[in-house]
Design a protein around this motif. Structure first.
Motif, PDB file in Angstrom:
ATOM      1  N   ILE A   1       0.870  -1.171   0.000  1.00  0.00           N
ATOM      2  CA  ILE A   1       0.000   0.000   0.000  1.00  0.00           C
ATOM      3  C   ILE A   1       0.909   1.223   0.000  1.00  0.00           C
ATOM      4  O   ILE A   1       1.847   1.307   0.795  1.00  0.00           O
ATOM      5  N   ASN A   2       0.628   2.185  -0.902  1.00  0.00           N
ATOM      6  CA  ASN A   2       1.404   3.416  -0.949  1.00  0.00           C
ATOM      7  C   ASN A   2       0.572   4.515  -0.295  1.00  0.00           C
ATOM      8  O   ASN A   2      -0.429   4.956  -0.828  1.00  0.00           O
ATOM      9  N   LEU A   3       1.012   4.966   0.880  1.00  0.00           N
ATOM     10  CA  LEU A   3       0.285   5.989   1.633  1.00  0.00           C
ATOM     11  C   LEU A   3       0.802   7.391   1.351  1.00  0.00           C
ATOM     12  O   LEU A   3       0.335   8.347   1.961  1.00  0.00           O
ATOM     13  N   GLY A   4       1.741   7.523   0.475  1.00  0.00           N
ATOM     14  CA  GLY A   4       2.315   8.827   0.154  1.00  0.00           C
ATOM     15  C   GLY A   4       3.793   8.678  -0.112  1.00  0.00           C
ATOM     16  O   GLY A   4       4.333   7.574  -0.199  1.00  0.00           O
TER      17      GLY A   4
ATOM     18  N   LEU B   1       6.117   6.400   2.084  1.00  0.00           N
ATOM     19  CA  LEU B   1       5.239   5.752   3.056  1.00  0.00           C
ATOM     20  C   LEU B   1       4.659   4.462   2.482  1.00  0.00           C
ATOM     21  O   LEU B   1       3.469   4.193   2.617  1.00  0.00           O
ATOM     22  N   THR B   2       5.474   3.665   1.840  1.00  0.00           N
ATOM     23  CA  THR B   2       5.030   2.389   1.305  1.00  0.00           C
ATOM     24  C   THR B   2       4.990   1.374   2.438  1.00  0.00           C
ATOM     25  O   THR B   2       5.948   1.231   3.204  1.00  0.00           O
ATOM     26  N   ARG B   3       3.888   0.657   2.533  1.00  0.00           N
ATOM     27  CA  ARG B   3       3.733  -0.390   3.546  1.00  0.00           C
ATOM     28  C   ARG B   3       3.507  -1.715   2.838  1.00  0.00           C
ATOM     29  O   ARG B   3       2.767  -1.789   1.860  1.00  0.00           O
ATOM     30  N   ILE B   4       4.154  -2.769   3.338  1.00  0.00           N
ATOM     31  CA  ILE B   4       4.037  -4.086   2.721  1.00  0.00           C
ATOM     32  C   ILE B   4       3.548  -5.103   3.732  1.00  0.00           C
ATOM     33  O   ILE B   4       3.714  -4.936   4.937  1.00  0.00           O
ATOM     34  N   SER B   5       2.951  -6.159   3.228  1.00  0.00           N
ATOM     35  CA  SER B   5       2.366  -7.184   4.086  1.00  0.00           C
ATOM     36  C   SER B   5       3.459  -8.064   4.693  1.00  0.00           C
ATOM     37  O   SER B   5       4.249  -8.686   3.972  1.00  0.00           O
ATOM     38  N   LYS B   6       3.469  -8.121   6.011  1.00  0.00           N
ATOM     39  CA  LYS B   6       4.470  -8.930   6.700  1.00  0.00           C
ATOM     40  C   LYS B   6       4.210 -10.416   6.477  1.00  0.00           C
ATOM     41  O   LYS B   6       5.142 -11.194   6.291  1.00  0.00           O
ATOM     42  N   THR B   7       2.934 -10.830   6.457  1.00  0.00           N
ATOM     43  CA  THR B   7       2.616 -12.253   6.264  1.00  0.00           C
ATOM     44  C   THR B   7       3.026 -12.717   4.863  1.00  0.00           C
ATOM     45  O   THR B   7       3.512 -13.837   4.693  1.00  0.00           O
ATOM     46  N   ALA B   8       2.841 -11.855   3.837  1.00  0.00           N
ATOM     47  CA  ALA B   8       3.251 -12.220   2.480  1.00  0.00           C
ATOM     48  C   ALA B   8       4.774 -12.340   2.394  1.00  0.00           C
ATOM     49  O   ALA B   8       5.297 -13.229   1.708  1.00  0.00           O
TER      50      ALA B   8
END
Length: 187
Positions: A93-96, A99-106
């Motif tokens: 997910i790009n929040l700005g 500020l990219t967030r990635i899935s820890k479980t993936a």
């Protein structure tokens, strides 16, 4: 004490140059290479400490993490993580900006957790019984394996085998002598 009739040639761990080692523990050809290796080791320790500090701040229940946190948790380069995102192997997910967030479980499915670094401390020295019953004299070694006394002394220094002198006799542990001469048979 007689000097050895051999030279210890080593390859410098920093620059790769071949040099004559002054001691059995010499790993670097000069003071500059030694300082470079020391600075590199300190830098790695500092980086590892920063990563551990960052990991401690990440809550366990949070599924989406930043790239820097993923880099610390999984021990891979940020470029690798961005490459996985670009390929679409890992949801993000790009929040700005930044500020990219990635899935820890993936990421857990794709990458193993960061391994602790290899312990580079030196092992404790072996303990030997240097009592005369557990040792050979130099003469016994020379007679048993068919070498000169000077050759036996050279091998003892080369392989850093401890010795003990009692009177006129020099004793070396049987276990170490048998280990280095295990394939030698007397003709």
């Amino acid at each position: 004490m007689p000097t050895a009739k051999y030279e210890i040639k080593r390859k410098c761990e920093t620059c790769g140059a071949t040099f004559l080692a002054r001691t059995l523990d010499s790993r670097y050809c000069c003071k500059k290479c030694s300082e470079i290796a020391t600075n590199k080791r300190r830098s790695e320790e500092h980086k590892r400490a920063l990563m551990d500090q960052l990991i401690s701040k990440v809550p366990d229940g949070r599924d989406y993490i930043s790239i820097a946190e993923a880099e610390a948790i999984f021990g891979v380069c940020a470029k690798t993580i961005r490459r996985l995102i670009q390929k679409g192997d890992v949801p993000s997910i790009n929040l700005g900006t930044r500020l990219t967030r990635i899935s820890k479980t993936a990421l857990l499915e794709k990458l193993p957790l960061r391994q602790e670094p290899i312990d580079r401390s030196r092992p404790l020295p072996k303990t030997y019984s240097l009592e005369p019953g557990d040792c050979y004299t130099i003469g016994e070694i020379a007679e048993k394996f068919g070498f000169n006394d000077s050759t036996v002394y050279m091998h003892i220094r080369k392989y850093s085998i401890p010795t003990r002198q009692i009177g006129n006799y020099v004793y070396a542990p049987k276990s170490e002598i048998d280990r280095i001469y295990k394939d030698v048979t007397r003709l």
